[in-house]
Design a protein around this motif. Sequence first.
Motif: not given
Length: 294
Positions: A116-123, A256-258, A263-264
């Motif tokens: 998850e951390i790796t994917a979020l950092e790539a994001l 979900m983060t995107i 929405i924010l």
Amino acid sequence: MTKQIPPSGFLSELITRNASKLTGSDTRLLDVLIQDPIRAVLENGTEVSSRAGVHPASAIRLARRLGFDGYPEFRAFLKANLVEGDADFENPAARMAARLVRAEEGQVLSSVIDSEITALEALRNTVADADIRRFSQTLRDSRKIFVLGRGHAASLSSLISLRLQRSGYDAIDLGERMHQFAETINTMSSDDTVWMLAFRRPVQMVQDVNRIAAERGAKRLALTDVHAARFDPPPLHHISAARGEAGESQSLVVPMTIANAVILDLAGIDDGRSIRSLKDYKAFRQTLPAQWRR
């Protein structure tokens, strides 16, 4: 004696290149290996041969016909393909197997967290604030917002719709309107937006809604992973982000983060509409019976 350089590529390529050499025993072994990929990379040649019902040395012979020195080298190749490749073992069970192979004994949770951390950092490096803003501006200016995701994406579709509704937008989760799908879609106009979600590949329903929305002039947004990036016709705005490599957890946190960012950002550009609606919703909810607030 010079050590043989092990073959590279995908298992399917090796089978194609060496098809003329393969025997009936080889075919039975390959069937066993492909049907249960996690056991394929954990068992030795004798164990695999036993499961296939062939001579104990058959796995070694297969490995050599495919260009390996022996079965240990072939097993290492299978593990690398399962963990790093994206063409072999293209099924849900195999993807789960790849994640288990990567996780050391007793380290499953840590492995998922690391993925998850790796994917979020790539994001952080693949999706820009401008991409988020294009989505939020489109939503802000819409009369009605239709949201659609199937499979794993259905849970995110439901969450997005709920949050948009609480923010004061007329949002509809099409996945929850299956009993009135045609009636709901028939209300779509050029003043509306369709937000489509697809993981791995867009299912036919999503593709059909994309086509209908285009015909009616509705604006179309797509949030997908890199495997589901093909839409015809292309959407107005499209955010595509990797949810993890093969052998890693296919993150639901990334899309979900995107969605949360969109929405924010929407709340920051809609002149207080979202904030007022959230306050009104909270006040109204407090007037309801306790059992309705769960």
